[in-house]
Write a protein that holds these residues in place. Structure first.
Motif, PDB file in Angstrom:
ATOM      1  N   GLU A  47       0.820  -1.221   0.000  1.00 42.73           N
ATOM      2  CA  GLU A  47       0.000   0.000   0.000  1.00 42.73           C
ATOM      3  C   GLU A  47       0.852   1.269   0.000  1.00 42.73           C
ATOM      4  O   GLU A  47       0.367   2.343  -0.336  1.00 42.73           O
ATOM      5  N   GLU A  48       2.120   1.167   0.390  1.00 46.70           N
ATOM      6  CA  GLU A  48       3.000   2.331   0.424  1.00 46.70           C
ATOM      7  C   GLU A  48       3.514   2.716  -0.969  1.00 46.70           C
ATOM      8  O   GLU A  48       4.016   3.819  -1.145  1.00 46.70           O
ATOM      9  N   LEU A  49       3.411   1.818  -1.937  1.00 44.56           N
ATOM     10  CA  LEU A  49       4.050   2.007  -3.238  1.00 44.56           C
ATOM     11  C   LEU A  49       3.096   2.617  -4.256  1.00 44.56           C
ATOM     12  O   LEU A  49       1.893   2.415  -4.195  1.00 44.56           O
ATOM     13  N   TRP A  50       3.668   3.346  -5.216  1.00 49.37           N
ATOM     14  CA  TRP A  50       2.877   3.832  -6.353  1.00 49.37           C
ATOM     15  C   TRP A  50       2.372   2.641  -7.151  1.00 49.37           C
ATOM     16  O   TRP A  50       1.228   2.556  -7.527  1.00 49.37           O
ATOM     17  N   ALA A 101      12.700   2.165  -9.247  1.00 48.67           N
ATOM     18  CA  ALA A 101      12.021   3.324  -9.842  1.00 48.67           C
ATOM     19  C   ALA A 101      11.527   4.283  -8.755  1.00 48.67           C
ATOM     20  O   ALA A 101      10.435   4.821  -8.831  1.00 48.67           O
ATOM     21  N   PHE A 102      12.350   4.466  -7.746  1.00 50.70           N
ATOM     22  CA  PHE A 102      12.082   5.382  -6.632  1.00 50.70           C
ATOM     23  C   PHE A 102      10.902   4.949  -5.764  1.00 50.70           C
ATOM     24  O   PHE A 102      10.396   5.742  -4.975  1.00 50.70           O
ATOM     25  N   GLU A 103      10.489   3.696  -5.860  1.00 54.88           N
ATOM     26  CA  GLU A 103       9.430   3.197  -4.982  1.00 54.88           C
ATOM     27  C   GLU A 103       9.876   3.209  -3.517  1.00 54.88           C
ATOM     28  O   GLU A 103       9.072   3.436  -2.616  1.00 54.88           O
ATOM     29  N   PHE A 104      11.155   2.965  -3.274  1.00 59.93           N
ATOM     30  CA  PHE A 104      11.651   2.954  -1.892  1.00 59.93           C
ATOM     31  C   PHE A 104      11.346   4.271  -1.189  1.00 59.93           C
ATOM     32  O   PHE A 104      11.036   4.294   0.008  1.00 59.93           O
ATOM     33  N   GLN A 105      11.383   5.377  -1.925  1.00 55.62           N
ATOM     34  CA  GLN A 105      11.166   6.687  -1.332  1.00 55.62           C
ATOM     35  C   GLN A 105       9.747   6.864  -0.789  1.00 55.62           C
ATOM     36  O   GLN A 105       9.488   7.804  -0.041  1.00 55.62           O
ATOM     37  N   ASN A 106       8.828   5.974  -1.135  1.00 57.91           N
ATOM     38  CA  ASN A 106       7.446   6.052  -0.648  1.00 57.91           C
ATOM     39  C   ASN A 106       7.236   5.301   0.659  1.00 57.91           C
ATOM     40  O   ASN A 106       6.148   5.350   1.222  1.00 57.91           O
TER      41      ASN A 106
END
Length: 186
Positions: A47-50, A101-106
């Motif tokens: 749920e945290e990811l785009w 793809a910058f998912e970690f930043q979410n």
């Protein structure tokens, strides 16, 4: 780990079978030590990811499972797409990892360590920093796949696009995101 999803990855020839697909996992980063504990990584929620479908890929990258997955695979060939050398990754302490793809930043894990996380790009640093990890990747992988069963795909970044008016134009710098490869590294 995505299993057998040919249509989702542009494989049009039905004579080819895609057994496994490791998405957005850089060979050099796969060889570096993990930055987080397995417990911390397991706390990440889709749920945290785009793109919620990237949850397994993100956890695999953070847990540094790429080599184990490749060594345990029953695949006959290994195709290494060098695309992931063209994108930014994260650095924390003395290690680095794919951010998918910058998912970690979410994630809440990123928020916890945000002040320590930096960005890196292999083509903007000295080769001696990452080449030993590439060598280690191939020294490990060659134990399973001989050179006749490893296919390297060299990626080149596109610097043109087809505009709505039918003309081919250069992609403006303001449309290039850090998570996209940049043609300056071709």
């Amino acid at each position: 780990l995505l299993d057998g999803n040919q249509k989702g990855h542009g494989i049009a020839d039905d004579r080819l079978e895609l057994g496994y697909f490791l998405d957005k996992q850089n060979m050099a980063l796969a060889m570096m030590p993990p930055a987080f504990s397995k417990e911390e990584v397991s706390s990440i929620q889709a749920e945290e990811l785009w793109d919620k479908s990237r949850i397994n890929t993100l956890k695999q990258a953070l847990n540094k499972e790429t080599i184990n997955l490749l060594m345990e695979s029953d695949a006959e060939y290994l195709i290494v797409d060098l695309y992931d050398f063209y994108v930014y990754f994260n650095i924390i302490g003395n290690t680095a990892f794919d951010n998918i793809a910058f998912e970690f930043q979410n994630t809440s894990l990123h928020k916890k360590y945000k002040k320590y996380v930096k960005y890196g790009h292999f083509f903007e640093m000295a080769q001696w920093i990452y080449y030993p990890y590439v060598d280690l990747f191939f020294k490990t992988i060659i134990k399973k796949y001989d050179s006749d069963h490893i296919i390297l795909n060299r990626f080149r970044c596109n610097k043109y696009y087809l505009a709505k008016d039918g003309e081919i134009k250069i992609i403006p710098d303001e449309f290039k995101a850090p998570c996209h490869p940049n043609d300056k590294h071709n």
